[in-house]
Write a protein that holds these residues in place. Structure first.
Motif, PDB file in Angstrom:
ATOM      1  N   HIS A  22     117.046 143.064 -20.011  1.00 40.64           N
ATOM      2  CA  HIS A  22     116.348 144.034 -20.852  1.00 40.64           C
ATOM      3  C   HIS A  22     114.860 144.074 -20.516  1.00 40.64           C
ATOM      4  CE1 HIS A  22     115.489 146.526 -24.339  1.00 40.64           C
ATOM      5  NE2 HIS A  22     114.532 145.678 -24.674  1.00 40.64           N
ATOM      6  N   LEU A  45     125.217 146.694 -28.161  1.00 42.13           N
ATOM      7  CA  LEU A  45     124.675 147.405 -29.322  1.00 42.13           C
ATOM      8  C   LEU A  45     123.933 146.471 -30.267  1.00 42.13           C
ATOM      9  CD1 LEU A  45     127.674 149.781 -30.120  1.00 42.13           C
ATOM     10  CD2 LEU A  45     125.410 150.467 -29.318  1.00 42.13           C
ATOM     11  N   THR A  46     124.432 145.256 -30.424  1.00 41.48           N
ATOM     12  CA  THR A  46     123.825 144.319 -31.371  1.00 41.48           C
ATOM     13  C   THR A  46     122.505 143.762 -30.855  1.00 41.48           C
ATOM     14  OG1 THR A  46     126.028 143.696 -32.141  1.00 41.48           O
ATOM     15  CG2 THR A  46     124.219 142.231 -32.739  1.00 41.48           C
ATOM     16  N   PHE A  48     120.427 145.024 -28.150  1.00 38.19           N
ATOM     17  CA  PHE A  48     119.393 146.022 -27.835  1.00 38.19           C
ATOM     18  C   PHE A  48     119.941 147.418 -28.075  1.00 38.19           C
ATOM     19  CE2 PHE A  48     118.249 142.362 -25.076  1.00 38.19           C
ATOM     20  CZ  PHE A  48     116.980 142.105 -25.595  1.00 38.19           C
ATOM     21  N   GLY A  49     120.382 147.670 -29.307  1.00 37.86           N
ATOM     22  CA  GLY A  49     120.963 148.961 -29.644  1.00 37.86           C
ATOM     23  C   GLY A  49     119.998 150.113 -29.536  1.00 37.86           C
ATOM     24  N   GLU A  50     118.696 149.830 -29.607  1.00 32.44           N
ATOM     25  CA  GLU A  50     117.690 150.896 -29.536  1.00 32.44           C
ATOM     26  C   GLU A  50     117.381 151.306 -28.103  1.00 32.44           C
ATOM     27  OE1 GLU A  50     115.547 147.154 -28.702  1.00 32.44           O
ATOM     28  OE2 GLU A  50     117.141 147.760 -30.075  1.00 32.44           O
ATOM     29  N   SER A  51     117.922 150.573 -27.139  1.00 35.60           N
ATOM     30  CA  SER A  51     117.624 150.851 -25.739  1.00 35.60           C
ATOM     31  C   SER A  51     118.284 152.151 -25.290  1.00 35.60           C
ATOM     32  CB  SER A  51     118.126 149.696 -24.867  1.00 35.60           C
ATOM     33  OG  SER A  51     117.960 150.003 -23.498  1.00 35.60           O
ATOM     34  N   PRO A  52     117.623 152.937 -24.422  1.00 32.19           N
ATOM     35  CA  PRO A  52     118.234 154.183 -23.922  1.00 32.19           C
ATOM     36  C   PRO A  52     119.355 153.943 -22.913  1.00 32.19           C
ATOM     37  CG  PRO A  52     116.114 153.798 -22.867  1.00 32.19           C
ATOM     38  CD  PRO A  52     116.245 152.750 -23.940  1.00 32.19           C
ATOM     39  N   LYS A 122     120.842 137.577 -32.729  1.00 33.50           N
ATOM     40  CA  LYS A 122     121.400 138.842 -32.248  1.00 33.50           C
ATOM     41  C   LYS A 122     122.530 138.606 -31.249  1.00 33.50           C
ATOM     42  CE  LYS A 122     117.176 141.644 -32.668  1.00 33.50           C
ATOM     43  NZ  LYS A 122     116.213 142.478 -31.915  1.00 33.50           N
TER      44      LYS A 122
END
Length: 315
Positions: A22, A45-46, A48-52, A122
């Motif tokens: 990441h 998802l858990t 780095f769920g905000e990652s594109p 996480k």
């Protein structure tokens, strides 16, 4: 990412790998063994769920079949004088423009450190067995009437007869000693006891359980094969009210982290050592992997250590 070793060592390599990937704006390709038993989409998802982009994916879902030899795929060197994020950035500069970058197993194990403590939560929340294996565990719990009732769990692990110096009394404890530990931690020894067992402990130790008058369940008894049996045993240990393992086992340390992350079971309900030093550590930190108090007793976030420690394996 050159993940090697047994399943739980690979899991720890993936803990480092997804955090590193990441930071590098890359996707971690998870080795086939871990991705076979665990839901990597959920892990992505858990963590780095905000990652594109996906934080992690099974390597078999990519166009690659193996990470190969890192020295051939993406040659790099590590500046051991840097902190961990500095090492990541150095690796990024050396592998810029490559569609596939690979990390050597030894570097993942020794030199690239461990994520900050908040990332452990996480990771272990997200790394859950695939539904097929969860269903097997649920069926087993229902069969033994444990789904809604408390039970304890113990992992007997003899390490091919070489438990070493890591609380050898907890590698193959007899039943009465295990019960003493449970009472010490305010557990209820009247609750059923589930035994995850590699079959290597001395016969007299095993007989103390198989001949017990108390309710003792010797491992997962449904159909399973090889590593799958261990995954199911570990999942049953994760869900127990109290768990007794040993500090040398990476699996037992992972069980402790899963219990904390997924079920909010306090660290003192997972007994890996009776040493005063370890007990004191439990009061100071929530997550206590083998890297922190097991082999080298280093701090979890290598960005916090001083220059003298950075010259050594930073874990």
């Amino acid at each position: 990412f050159g993940s090697k070793g047994r399943l739980n060592n690979k899991i720890l390599h993936n803990l480092v790998g997804i955090y590193m990937a990441h930071h590098l704006n890359r996707t971690l390709l998870v080795d086939p063994e871990v991705s076979k038993y665990y839901d990597i989409d959920q892990l992505s998802l858990t963590t780095f769920g905000e990652s594109p982009y996906l934080a992690a994916m099974p390597i078999e879902n990519s166009k690659h079949t193996s990470c190969g030899n890192p020295n051939q795929i993406s040659p790099y060197t590590i500046n051991h004088g840097e902190n961990i994020l500095g090492r990541f950035d150095g690796y990024k500069r050396q592998t810029e423009g490559l569609s596939l970058a690979s990390v050597d197993n030894t570097d993942a194990w020794y030199w690239l450190g461990r994520p900050p403590e908040d990332f452990y939560m996480k990771f272990f929340q997200g790394l859950v067995p695939r539904q097929t294996y969860q269903d097997k565990v649920n069926s087993f719990l229902e069969k033994h009437q444990l789904q809604q009732n408390p039970y304890n769990a113990l992992h007997l692990r003899y390490f091919e007869g070489k438990c070493g110096n890591f609380d050898t009394d907890l590698c193959c404890p007899k039943l009465d000693y295990a019960q003493e530990i449970l009472v010490e931690r305010n557990g209820n020894i009247m609750d059923p006891l589930f035994i995850a067992n590699d079959g290597q402990c001395p016969p007299d130790v095993l007989r103390s359980y198989t001949n017990a008058t108390d309710t003792v369940i010797m491992g997962y008894s449904g159909p399973c094969d090889g590593t799958e049996c261990a995954v199911l045993d570990f999942e049953l240990c994760i869900r127990a009210d109290m768990f007794v393992g040993n500090m040398k086992s990476s699996g037992d340390c992972n069980i402790r982290e899963w219990r904390l992350a997924r079920y909010d079971k306090p660290g003192r309900t997972s007994v890996l050592s009776r040493q005063a030093e370890t007990l004191a550590m439990e009061e100071r930190t929530t997550f206590m992997t083998r890297y922190i108090v097991g082999h080298w007793r280093f701090v979890p976030d290598c960005n916090q250590v001083g220059p003298r420690q950075r010259s050594k394996p930073c874990v």
